[in-house]
Design an enzyme around this catalytic site. Structure first.
Site, PDB file in Angstrom:
ATOM      1  N   CYS A   1      -5.244 105.835  47.354  1.00 35.82           N
ATOM      2  CA  CYS A   1      -5.223 104.484  47.931  1.00 35.82           C
ATOM      3  C   CYS A   1      -4.759 103.416  46.946  1.00 35.82           C
ATOM      4  O   CYS A   1      -3.577 103.275  46.704  1.00 35.82           O
ATOM      5  CB  CYS A   1      -6.596 104.142  48.536  1.00 35.82           C
ATOM      6  SG  CYS A   1      -6.528 102.772  49.735  1.00 35.82           S
TER       7      CYS A   1
ATOM      8  N   GLU B   1      -9.210 109.136  52.442  1.00 33.11           N
ATOM      9  CA  GLU B   1     -10.055 108.761  51.304  1.00 33.11           C
ATOM     10  C   GLU B   1     -11.547 108.925  51.625  1.00 33.11           C
ATOM     11  O   GLU B   1     -12.016 108.463  52.665  1.00 33.11           O
ATOM     12  CB  GLU B   1      -9.754 107.309  50.932  1.00 33.11           C
ATOM     13  CG  GLU B   1     -10.502 106.792  49.723  1.00 33.11           C
ATOM     14  CD  GLU B   1     -10.072 105.394  49.321  1.00 33.11           C
ATOM     15  OE1 GLU B   1     -10.431 104.965  48.217  1.00 33.11           O
ATOM     16  OE2 GLU B   1      -9.367 104.728  50.112  1.00 33.11           O
TER      17      GLU B   1
ATOM     18  N   LYS C   1      -9.861 108.412  41.371  1.00 37.20           N
ATOM     19  CA  LYS C   1      -9.165 107.142  41.592  1.00 37.20           C
ATOM     20  C   LYS C   1      -9.208 106.319  40.312  1.00 37.20           C
ATOM     21  O   LYS C   1     -10.275 106.136  39.704  1.00 37.20           O
ATOM     22  CB  LYS C   1      -9.833 106.393  42.739  1.00 37.20           C
ATOM     23  CG  LYS C   1      -9.089 105.178  43.264  1.00 37.20           C
ATOM     24  CD  LYS C   1      -9.808 104.661  44.508  1.00 37.20           C
ATOM     25  CE  LYS C   1      -9.107 103.515  45.198  1.00 37.20           C
ATOM     26  NZ  LYS C   1      -9.818 103.107  46.424  1.00 37.20           N
TER      27      LYS C   1
END
Length: 560
Positions: free
Chosen positions: A156, A50, A119
């Protein structure tokens, strides 16, 4: 022209590497080196972690337009590298788009960016506050077509939360989930990650690869331990913890989908080893990434400074630690011997700087002002502050970072002196309770952890572990003069800090109510000290600073 068929074999490299926040050119160079390595091993694709280009977490750096522009340039340059016919890349970077600034990944192959993914689920708890600096992706992401294989790339928190990102990817045709992560360490975290991944595999029906960052960033430790879960919920492979690694895994398509047929199965350390290696990695990266050549600490003959000295030698090497004993009239002969024995066992430089003259000088200067008062904590703290001043003088003169050595038990109840033993740049045991410190010391005396630069054998003299802990600020002083025994204190503190339990619940565990009230009060009134403390390695689920943010001005007490 015949249409290209999708491959039945995909060799995916996972890059479990140690980027540095803000070192965009350095991180890009590290990514290029890893891609070249993956190419030599025949990889088709390399998955980075990430926000790798920026380093994670970049925090308010992403509010700077110049930083965002530099990250995007680096990501674009890296995408162009893929024109060489080598592995495609999936790499994390912040991107500014019309919809806002996003925590993103790019997928590149053949010299072009095939897709960008943002994200969706931004964490805003504990050590995370991404909603402060990022905007969530405007839509649930779809898969990216890579050489005929449809890749789902949740980032994530997208697999930790309940927004249905993985399920949506599966419904829109994804064949495999590749997850770039910045998941920090706390005790037992690997098992937690496995359960999170298995839940998403069950919901999506797809295999999942989890690439996790490695390295220390301020208080946070990223421990790697990347892995994959097969579609049947079994562990496909497990990478090492606390070590940089690049591995190439082989995946084959069968009638039921993709299956991993080749990958490592590394051992995951348990309990004391994991905590010790986390502390060691955190100290090493804090010192090295911030450009310190060496470190200095006060070696008192007590357990806390001894374990910190061992960690410093293991992390940095004996030649980079200077240990200083600073005796006063209350320093016992045992402490003098124990400190010297510890330094000798570790092989580090050992100096003795008595503090009689500075302490007596302060006392003399304050004689008139303190006339008619009784000696007490003020005079005791003069000793600690004299030692703190000496260590900071050594730091200033030689460029050494001061390692501060207070444990979580002391930091919780305020048994530490501002501008004295709290002086320092970093504290490797800040999130370890006293009994955990003892456990790590006993463990280190029997084991040299992987990557440690220190010697084998007993590096912390047994007498340091066996004797009653004392600050030695007055005659015959021990910590238990004014605190409950450490096993009792630590349990009460863990109830209050990590578990946020009420007094009645803690008393029901068998603790004395008055003692619990007193410890709760000490915990609250010491908040102002902790705000001024050096950063330190996060080991527990709730450390002071990032995770636990209580007001300094606070009159609440749990009285039932």
């Amino acid at each position: 022209m015949a249409k290209k068929t999708a491959p039945d074999v995909l060799r995916i490299a996972l890059a479990q590497l140690n980027p540095t926040v803000g070192d965009i050119s350095g991180n890009l160079a590290k990514a290029r080196e890893a891609r070249a390595d993956a190419a030599r091993q025949g990889a088709d694709l390399i998955l980075f972690t990430e926000l790798f280009i920026a380093g994670y977490p970049p925090e308010d750096l992403v509010l700077k337009p110049a930083f965002l522009a530099a990250c995007e340039r680096a990501a674009s340059d890296f995408a162009k590298d893929t024109a060489d016919g080598g592995p495609g890349v999936i790499i994390g970077t912040p991107l500014k788009r019309k919809s806002g600034v996003h925590n993103s990944v790019i997928v590149a192959d053949g010299g072009k960016i095939l897709g960008e993914r943002f994200k969706v689920d931004l964490p805003n708890y504990g050590e995370f506050d991404e909603k402060r600096v990022f905007q969530a992706g405007p839509d649930l992401p779809g898969p990216v077509n890579f050489r005929g294989v449809r890749l789902g790339i949740p980032i994530c928190e997208d697999i930790w939360g309940d927004l249905g990102v993985c399920e949506t990817l599966a419904e829109s045709g994804a064949e495999i989930l590749l997850v770039p992560n910045g998941s920090p360490y706390y005790r037992g975290k690997v098992d937690v990650r496995h359960q999170v991944a298995i839940r998403q595999v069950i919901e999506s029906g797809l295999p999942l690869l989890w690439a996790n960052q490695l390295g220390g960033q301020d208080e946070l430790i990223f421990d790697g331990a990347s892995f994959a879960i097969q579609a049947d919920k079994s562990l496909a492979f497990q990478m090492s913890q606390f070590e940089e690694a690049l591995v190439v895994t082989e995946w084959k398509r069968n009638s039921d989908g993709w299956v991993c047929v080749e990958g490592p199965m590394s051992r995951i350390p348990e309990k004391e080893e994991a905590d010790y290696r986390a502390c060691m990695l955190g100290l090493r990266d804090y010192v090295n990434k911030n450009g310190f050549k060496n470190v200095v600490l006060g070696l008192s003959g007590g357990i806390d400074s001894a374990i910190c000295a061992a960690l410093a030698v293991d992390a940095l090497g004996e030649e980079r630690l200077r240990a200083v004993m600073m005796p006063y009239r209350y320093t016992s002969k045992d402490s003098l011997k124990d400190a010297e024995d510890c330094a000798r066992a570790l092989g580090c430089r050992y100096d003795i700087v008595p503090i009689f003259e500075p302490v007596d000088g302060f006392s003399h200067a304050l004689t008139q002002l303190f006339e008619g008062t009784k000696e007490g904590i003020t005079e005791e703290n003069l000793q600690s502050r004299a030692r703190g001043t000496i260590l900071m003088a050594i730091s200033n003169k030689f460029g050494s970072m001061v390692v501060t050595t207070g444990n979580k038990s002391e930091m919780s109840v305020g048994y530490a002196t501002l501008y004295g033993d709290m002086n320092g740049g970093f504290n490797p045991i800040k999130d370890l309770y006293k009994m955990q410190v003892y456990a790590l010391a006993a463990w280190r005396n029997t084991t040299v952890p992987p990557g440690a630069l220190g010697p084998s054998g007993e590096v912390i003299p047994e007498n340091i572990i066996d004797k009653a802990p004392s600050a030695e600020l007055r005659p015959n002083q021990t910590d238990q003069d004014s605190l409950p025994p450490y096993p009792v204190l630590d349990d009460i503190l863990e109830c209050l800090v990590e578990n946020e339990m009420g007094v009645d619940e803690i008393v029901a565990r068998g603790h004395d109510r008055d003692t619990v009230h007193r410890i709760e009060h000490l915990l609250y009134v010491a908040e102002y000290k902790r705000r001024q403390a050096a950063p330190g390695v996060k080991i527990t689920r709730k450390n002071f600073g990032r995770d636990r943010r209580y007001p300094i001005t606070n009159r609440f007490r749990d009285r039932g």
